[in-house]
Design a protein around this motif. Structure first.
Motif, mmCIF file in Angstrom:
data_model
loop_
_atom_site.group_PDB
_atom_site.id
_atom_site.type_symbol
_atom_site.label_atom_id
_atom_site.label_comp_id
_atom_site.label_asym_id
_atom_site.label_seq_id
_atom_site.Cartn_x
_atom_site.Cartn_y
_atom_site.Cartn_z
ATOM 1 N N ILE A 8 26.955 33.700 66.826
ATOM 2 C CA ILE A 8 27.376 32.477 66.137
ATOM 3 C C ILE A 8 28.401 31.695 66.950
ATOM 4 O O ILE A 8 28.831 30.604 66.546
ATOM 5 C CB ILE A 8 27.941 32.831 64.731
ATOM 6 C CG1 ILE A 8 27.882 31.620 63.776
ATOM 7 C CG2 ILE A 8 29.363 33.364 64.821
ATOM 8 C CD1 ILE A 8 26.491 31.223 63.390
ATOM 9 N N GLU A 28 26.852 40.525 66.657
ATOM 10 C CA GLU A 28 26.682 39.620 65.515
ATOM 11 C C GLU A 28 27.629 38.420 65.626
ATOM 12 O O GLU A 28 27.233 37.282 65.346
ATOM 13 C CB GLU A 28 26.946 40.384 64.216
ATOM 14 C CG GLU A 28 25.910 41.454 63.888
ATOM 15 C CD GLU A 28 26.318 42.347 62.739
ATOM 16 O OE1 GLU A 28 25.515 43.201 62.334
ATOM 17 O OE2 GLU A 28 27.470 42.204 62.235
ATOM 18 N N ALA A 51 29.254 37.846 62.253
ATOM 19 C CA ALA A 51 29.193 36.381 62.184
ATOM 20 C C ALA A 51 30.100 35.849 61.085
ATOM 21 O O ALA A 51 30.821 34.854 61.269
ATOM 22 C CB ALA A 51 27.760 35.928 61.960
ATOM 23 N N GLN A 52 30.095 36.494 59.936
ATOM 24 C CA GLN A 52 30.945 36.049 58.826
ATOM 25 C C GLN A 52 32.424 36.076 59.219
ATOM 26 O O GLN A 52 33.184 35.137 58.917
ATOM 27 C CB GLN A 52 30.727 36.959 57.605
ATOM 28 C CG GLN A 52 29.366 36.826 56.962
ATOM 29 C CD GLN A 52 29.382 35.905 55.751
ATOM 30 O OE1 GLN A 52 30.224 35.020 55.647
ATOM 31 N NE2 GLN A 52 28.446 36.113 54.852
ATOM 32 N N SER A 86 25.867 33.459 53.432
ATOM 33 C CA SER A 86 25.225 34.725 53.774
ATOM 34 C C SER A 86 25.292 34.900 55.281
ATOM 35 O O SER A 86 25.516 33.940 56.028
ATOM 36 C CB SER A 86 23.771 34.751 53.304
ATOM 37 O OG SER A 86 23.015 33.733 53.945
ATOM 38 N N GLY A 87 25.079 36.116 55.728
ATOM 39 C CA GLY A 87 25.073 36.357 57.161
ATOM 40 C C GLY A 87 25.469 37.772 57.502
ATOM 41 O O GLY A 87 25.839 38.574 56.630
ATOM 42 N N THR A 88 25.406 38.082 58.773
ATOM 43 C CA THR A 88 25.827 39.389 59.245
ATOM 44 C C THR A 88 27.346 39.473 59.201
ATOM 45 O O THR A 88 28.049 38.454 59.175
ATOM 46 C CB THR A 88 25.346 39.628 60.680
ATOM 47 O OG1 THR A 88 25.921 38.620 61.527
ATOM 48 C CG2 THR A 88 23.825 39.547 60.775
ATOM 49 N N SER A 99 22.316 34.012 62.018
ATOM 50 C CA SER A 99 23.203 35.097 61.612
ATOM 51 C C SER A 99 24.183 34.649 60.538
ATOM 52 O O SER A 99 24.914 35.470 59.991
ATOM 53 C CB SER A 99 23.977 35.612 62.826
ATOM 54 O OG SER A 99 24.681 34.552 63.450
ATOM 55 N N PHE A 100 24.215 33.342 60.237
ATOM 56 C CA PHE A 100 25.079 32.827 59.173
ATOM 57 C C PHE A 100 24.407 31.609 58.550
ATOM 58 O O PHE A 100 23.885 30.744 59.254
ATOM 59 C CB PHE A 100 26.445 32.416 59.721
ATOM 60 C CG PHE A 100 27.385 31.900 58.663
ATOM 61 C CD1 PHE A 100 28.223 32.769 57.996
ATOM 62 C CD2 PHE A 100 27.430 30.552 58.332
ATOM 63 C CE1 PHE A 100 29.084 32.293 57.006
ATOM 64 C CE2 PHE A 100 28.287 30.073 57.357
ATOM 65 C CZ PHE A 100 29.122 30.959 56.682
ATOM 66 N N ARG A 101 24.453 31.554 57.212
ATOM 67 C CA ARG A 101 23.921 30.391 56.495
ATOM 68 C C ARG A 101 24.874 30.013 55.381
ATOM 69 O O ARG A 101 25.536 30.856 54.783
ATOM 70 C CB ARG A 101 22.547 30.702 55.902
ATOM 71 C CG ARG A 101 21.424 30.753 56.939
ATOM 72 C CD ARG A 101 20.098 31.063 56.291
ATOM 73 N NE ARG A 101 19.013 31.028 57.258
ATOM 74 C CZ ARG A 101 17.897 31.738 57.163
ATOM 75 N NH1 ARG A 101 17.722 32.537 56.126
ATOM 76 N NH2 ARG A 101 16.966 31.648 58.082
ATOM 77 N N ASP A 144 21.069 35.685 50.997
ATOM 78 C CA ASP A 144 20.276 34.585 51.536
ATOM 79 C C ASP A 144 20.752 33.284 50.901
ATOM 80 O O ASP A 144 20.444 32.996 49.747
ATOM 81 C CB ASP A 144 18.786 34.788 51.256
ATOM 82 C CG ASP A 144 17.920 33.711 51.904
ATOM 83 O OD1 ASP A 144 18.484 32.864 52.638
ATOM 84 O OD2 ASP A 144 16.699 33.713 51.685
#
Length: 534
Positions: free
Chosen positions: A223, A219, A333-334, A328-330, A2-4, A311
């Motif tokens: 995380i 979301e 989560a962010q 990136s992410g939902t 959900s997070f990168r 992404d």
């Protein structure tokens, strides 16, 4: 996931150097366990009552059904327009949640008379007002509530049926709202306003506006475990190190939305980071920009670029040499990752990320002006209908609008920034934000743009408490038609003027250069400003 996040260049070096020590010091698990000692003895008292946000998801779950029930009740009565009266964290989180999910939420975070009047005139018959304030003493929110109470009553609508309050338990607003019969949602008092996105402050207005708030919490929950584990791929540790541990410190954090599905996230992050870190002469200054911003290609040594993308890739350490941070992410989560990262950044900078010692100074100055209500200081000169004022070093060397702007920019140090503060109706005149890129190109330095008075609850802390390298351009407007505030001895026009003048005086007391341009016809004079900037 959900997070990168991916990092390169100086940001990658910082992550490689610092994160192993953060892991060894058990910082991530310590934050999750609400250990107030992580930021040193001077911060311990404040931190001990400001870490409730780490368990916000669990504590907020019971609110969901109550919020949805109220939404359904209001809609059954034909009430489908939600207005939010709130400032800082109380408004920015619901704004990004609503905009990202496509829900309609009118955010009233201004004291500009025209903007308040327009909000009052918009579908009052089908409107419910959410009043969000931890203490209830926020002058902007109190004034907006009073205006809506009077408008509802004048329209034959019982305010108690249309006003919903979000506040801390036992606050003055909590007590007065319950006495008035308003619906009240209490938030966790152990959460500061800027960390409150996943509490009642973020969820009540969003949920009433139609957002699926259970999904936002899902979301964020996805995380929670990666954020709590002391591991070198912990996203909160990685992001915190990337933004606060570069050597030398790249303390201008240029944030650009570059393909992300999240709308307006940078404005929320700006408030979180600036107010949390800008103190004791240190801090990280977020600079919110668009894709064509000059800062993105200027290769400035003190700028760290963050791209919000859809992404960020599978690997933390990117192969490219851009030196950028990509995330990136939902949305849920962010929100939680950036809260953790900001707390980590505070530890790395050696400051308390939970207080805001310099925010109150501007409030005190504004209150003093409202109490005394002196005549406005005469303009140094008037150019094409624009009244020009400022600190002596700026005004003393200026004779017209062009030279005034020239002198202000000459005061800009090599490692400095320009802050544009527009105390202007942002709904009627959004085009004033276009001045940011023009000034950034002209100055060759990072430029922030904030709508007044909302930025006072955001970057306002950094301006006074952070490094003394800022210069300040205030844009104010003469109200064509003022608006009274019920049971208050001052009007909205007097309030916003006092807020601008009060902040200018505090900046001047901190030896910050200030240029104030008062517009008598904003729509017509925007072109004059463009020409003067060159």
């Amino acid at each position: 996931m959900s997070f990168r996040i991916s990092v390169s260049g100086a940001a990658a070096d910082a992550v490689r150097r610092v994160v192993p020590q953060l892991v060894a010091d058990r910082v991530a698990s310590g934050i999750t366990a609400q250990d107030p000692e992580l930021w040193g003895p001077e911060a311990e008292a404040e931190a001990s009552k400001r870490l409730g946000w780490t368990e916000a998801v669990a504590l907020s779950r019971p609110l969901v059904a109550e919020i949805i029930s109220l939404r359904d009740e209001l809609r059954a009565q034909g009430v489908d327009h939600i207005v939010l009266a709130g400032m800082g964290g109380s408004s920015l989180a619901p704004e990004v949640i609503a905009r990202t999910t496509g829900a309609e939420l009118t955010v009233l975070d201004s004291t500009e008379p025209g903007q308040v009047r327009a909000s009052l005139a918009d579908r009052l018959e089908t409107t419910a007002l959410v009043v969000s304030s931890k203490s209830g003493s926020t002058v902007e929110t109190d004034s907006q509530r009073r205006a809506y109470e009077a408008a509802f009553a004048a329209a034959g609508i019982d305010p108690a049926a249309r006003i919903v309050v979000v506040t801390d338990p036992g606050s003055p607003l909590d007590e007065s709202a319950r006495a008035a019969g308003y619906r009240v949602f209490n938030a966790d008092p152990d959460v500061g306003g800027r960390y409150s996105a996943l509490t009642a402050f973020g969820l009540v207005p969003s949920g009433l506006a139609g957002v699926d708030i259970s999904e936002i919490l899902d979301e964020a929950e996805s995380i929670e475990l990666p954020l709590a584990v002391d591991a070198e791929n912990n996203p909160g540790l990685v992001l915190g190190a990337a933004i606060a541990a570069t050597v030398p410190l790249r303390n201008k954090l240029v944030i650009v939305a570059d393909g992300t599905h999240i709308v307006g996230f940078a404005d929320w992050a700006e408030q979180l980071i600036a107010e949390s870190t800008g103190k004791e002469g240190a801090g990280i200054l977020p600079v919110v920009v668009g894709l064509d911003a000059p800062e993105l290609t200027a290769d400035l040594a003190d700028v760290q670029i963050v791209r919000l993308v859809d992404d960020a890739g599978e690997q933390i350490f990117a192969d490219d040499e851009s030196g950028e941070i990509r995330v990136s992410g939902t949305l849920g989560a962010q929100l939680l990752v950036w809260e953790y990262a900001t707390a980590v950044a505070g530890r790395l900078l050696g400051i308390n990320p939970f207080d805001q010692p310099d925010v109150e100074s501007a409030k005190v100055a504004a209150r003093g002006l409202l109490d005394a209500r002196p005549e406005p200081a005469p303009a140094a000169f008037v150019a094409q209908g624009i009244e020009v004022r400022g600190t002596p070093h700026v005004i003393g060397a200026a004779s017209d609008l062009v030279s005034a702007i020239d002198v202000l920019l000459e005061e800009l140090p090599a490692n400095g920034y320009l802050s544009v503060q527009a105390y202007i109706d942002r709904v009627a005149h959004p085009e004033f934000a276009e001045l940011r890129d023009l000034l950034a190109a002209r100055a060759g330095r990072p430029v922030t743009f904030g709508w007044g008075p909302r930025f006072l609850h955001s970057t306002g802390q950094f301006h006074k408490g952070g490094p003394a390298v800022g210069v300040f351009l205030q844009l104010t407007q003469r109200s064509v038609e003022d608006l009274s505030i019920p049971e208050r001895p001052f009007t909205f026009g007097e309030l916003i003027a006092a807020q601008a003048s009060g902040d200018a005086s505090v900046l001047a007391d901190h030896d910050r250069p200030v240029l104030t341009l008062t517009l008598t016809d904003p729509a017509a004079q925007l072109e004059t400003l463009r020409d003067a900037i060159g």
